[in-house]
Design a protein around this motif. Structure first.
Motif, PDB file in Angstrom:
ATOM      1  N   ARG A  28       0.820  -1.211   0.000  1.00  0.00           N
ATOM      2  CA  ARG A  28       0.000   0.000   0.000  1.00  0.00           C
ATOM      3  C   ARG A  28       0.851   1.256   0.000  1.00  0.00           C
ATOM      4  NH1 ARG A  28      -3.032  -1.071   4.244  1.00  0.00           N
ATOM      5  NH2 ARG A  28      -1.722   0.096   5.690  1.00  0.00           N
ATOM      6  N   THR A  29       1.968   1.232   0.703  1.00  0.00           N
ATOM      7  CA  THR A  29       2.809   2.425   0.832  1.00  0.00           C
ATOM      8  C   THR A  29       3.690   2.636  -0.388  1.00  0.00           C
ATOM      9  OG1 THR A  29       2.889   1.884   3.192  1.00  0.00           O
ATOM     10  CG2 THR A  29       4.334   3.640   2.444  1.00  0.00           C
ATOM     11  N   THR A  30       3.852   1.603  -1.211  1.00  0.00           N
ATOM     12  CA  THR A  30       4.711   1.725  -2.388  1.00  0.00           C
ATOM     13  C   THR A  30       4.254   2.851  -3.305  1.00  0.00           C
ATOM     14  OG1 THR A  30       5.242  -0.634  -2.302  1.00  0.00           O
ATOM     15  CG2 THR A  30       5.610   0.500  -4.397  1.00  0.00           C
ATOM     16  N   PHE A  31       2.960   3.053  -3.396  1.00  0.00           N
ATOM     17  CA  PHE A  31       2.422   4.053  -4.329  1.00  0.00           C
ATOM     18  C   PHE A  31       2.248   5.431  -3.687  1.00  0.00           C
ATOM     19  CE2 PHE A  31       0.856  -0.173  -5.403  1.00  0.00           C
ATOM     20  CZ  PHE A  31       1.328  -0.293  -6.702  1.00  0.00           C
ATOM     21  N   ARG A  32       2.732   5.595  -2.464  1.00  0.00           N
ATOM     22  CA  ARG A  32       2.634   6.892  -1.807  1.00  0.00           C
ATOM     23  C   ARG A  32       3.785   7.784  -2.259  1.00  0.00           C
ATOM     24  NH1 ARG A  32       2.771   6.942   4.616  1.00  0.00           N
ATOM     25  NH2 ARG A  32       0.875   5.674   4.236  1.00  0.00           N
ATOM     26  N   VAL A 133       7.372  10.646  10.427  1.00  0.00           N
ATOM     27  CA  VAL A 133       7.919  10.015   9.225  1.00  0.00           C
ATOM     28  C   VAL A 133       7.675   8.519   9.309  1.00  0.00           C
ATOM     29  CG1 VAL A 133       9.997   9.598   7.842  1.00  0.00           C
ATOM     30  CG2 VAL A 133       9.688  11.794   9.016  1.00  0.00           C
ATOM     31  N   SER A 134       7.075   7.963   8.292  1.00  0.00           N
ATOM     32  CA  SER A 134       6.773   6.535   8.281  1.00  0.00           C
ATOM     33  C   SER A 134       8.036   5.732   7.994  1.00  0.00           C
ATOM     34  CB  SER A 134       5.714   6.216   7.225  1.00  0.00           C
ATOM     35  OG  SER A 134       5.547   4.824   7.082  1.00  0.00           O
ATOM     36  N   LEU A 139      12.100   3.633   4.772  1.00  0.00           N
ATOM     37  CA  LEU A 139      13.188   2.659   4.852  1.00  0.00           C
ATOM     38  C   LEU A 139      12.836   1.298   4.254  1.00  0.00           C
ATOM     39  CD1 LEU A 139      14.409   3.383   8.503  1.00  0.00           C
ATOM     40  CD2 LEU A 139      15.365   4.270   6.373  1.00  0.00           C
ATOM     41  N   VAL A 140      11.648   0.800   4.559  1.00  0.00           N
ATOM     42  CA  VAL A 140      11.322  -0.583   4.190  1.00  0.00           C
ATOM     43  C   VAL A 140      10.998  -0.702   2.701  1.00  0.00           C
ATOM     44  CG1 VAL A 140       9.764  -2.523   4.612  1.00  0.00           C
ATOM     45  CG2 VAL A 140      10.537  -1.096   6.518  1.00  0.00           C
ATOM     46  N   VAL A 141      10.149   0.176   2.184  1.00  0.00           N
ATOM     47  CA  VAL A 141       9.729   0.074   0.784  1.00  0.00           C
ATOM     48  C   VAL A 141      10.915   0.114  -0.182  1.00  0.00           C
ATOM     49  CG1 VAL A 141       8.450   1.238  -1.054  1.00  0.00           C
ATOM     50  CG2 VAL A 141       7.396   0.914   1.184  1.00  0.00           C
ATOM     51  N   PRO A 142      11.856   1.064  -0.055  1.00  0.00           N
ATOM     52  CA  PRO A 142      12.990   1.041  -0.992  1.00  0.00           C
ATOM     53  C   PRO A 142      13.804  -0.241  -0.917  1.00  0.00           C
ATOM     54  CG  PRO A 142      12.883   3.142   0.161  1.00  0.00           C
ATOM     55  CD  PRO A 142      11.921   2.226   0.848  1.00  0.00           C
TER      56      PRO A 142
END
Length: 261
Positions: A28-32, A133-134, A139-142
């Motif tokens: 879900r956060t990838t597209f933020r 800051v999420s 950190l996780v998504v990249p």
């Protein structure tokens, strides 16, 4: 006064749920926006730097062992003309994604877990959350996307190196015929074999990144906890990879008909 009891395996089930929730949050956060492009490039280059040489060195003996074993077997049953197809399909469909995933989990995943775990015990993750800051987005998504990208690229490299190694050992050491090796491959192999290999590598990279990130964000505490989290991440990833590989292979063989059938 009531006492709360938990059934056996509740802890493992709870951890599994948290792991799945992290995977959903990452998707879900990838597209933020904004996308952390710089972090993604840095992590991709780091994972490549620690995995490309071991992967290349491991892929050569993998291809050689498969070619030598299948060459000996096909000679015993009088089917030497199918040595090329059998060895190439085994390398592309099974060996290449597995080798790539094991190296990504063992080298890249352990580094991701150790990095996030050290940040956690230094309370950097907590500080980021306090500042709004999420950590997942920052950190996780990249790291997960970098693991997926590098897995796909390394899978292609392992396929090429493994096939060339198998061809060399079959033709040079077992006196195989180069023309028969290539002809049998083109006669039995098909393009979906390559697609399932790349799909496996993509999914395996996602699993390796998610498990490494989850264990890194939840260490037991202290430097020893980070070390234990790294070991647990590698072991859990290996178990999941073999199970997912079994599921994907079963579905593929049921859905995609063999060439010539």
């Amino acid at each position: 006064m009531t006492t709360q009891t938990s059934f056996p395996g509740a802890g493992a089930l709870r951890e599994t749920g948290k792991l799945c929730q992290l995977g959903i949050d990452v998707v879900r956060t990838t597209f933020r926006r904004p996308f952390q492009l710089r972090e993604f490039i840095q992590q991709s280059w780091f994972i490549v730097s620690v995995t490309v040489l071991p992967t290349a060195l491991v892929s050569i003996p993998f291809g050689a062992v498969i070619a030598l074993q299948l060459g000996s077997l096909t000679r015993q049953i009088g089917a030497q003309s199918f040595t090329g197809a059998a060895s190439v399909l085994a390398i592309i469909q099974q060996a290449s994604p597995i080798v790539t995933a094991l190296l990504i989990a063992g080298a890249g995943g352990s580094a991701i877990c150790a990095d996030l775990g050290s940040r956690k015990i230094r309370e950097e993750i907590d500080a980021m959350e306090v500042l709004g800051v999420s950590p997942i987005h920052r950190l996780v998504v990249p790291r997960v996307l970098a693991a997926m990208l590098v897995s796909v690229l390394l899978n292609g490299m392992v396929s090429v190196v493994g096939v060339l190694g198998g061809y060399f050992f079959n033709v040079i050491m077992q006196d195989g015929t180069p023309g028969a090796y290539l002809a049998s491959f083109s006669a039995l192999a098909q393009l979906p074999d390559l697609w399932i290999s790349e799909l496996k590598a993509l999914i395996f990279g996602f699993i390796a990144g998610i498990v490494a990130a989850y264990r890194g964000l939840n260490p037991a505490g202290g430097p020893k906890g980070v070390g234990d989290a790294v070991n647990q991440a590698v072991v859990i990833t290996f178990l999941l990879l073999f199970f997912v590989n079994f599921v994907l292979t079963t579905i593929y063989l049921q859905v995609v008909p063999a060439k010539g059938s």
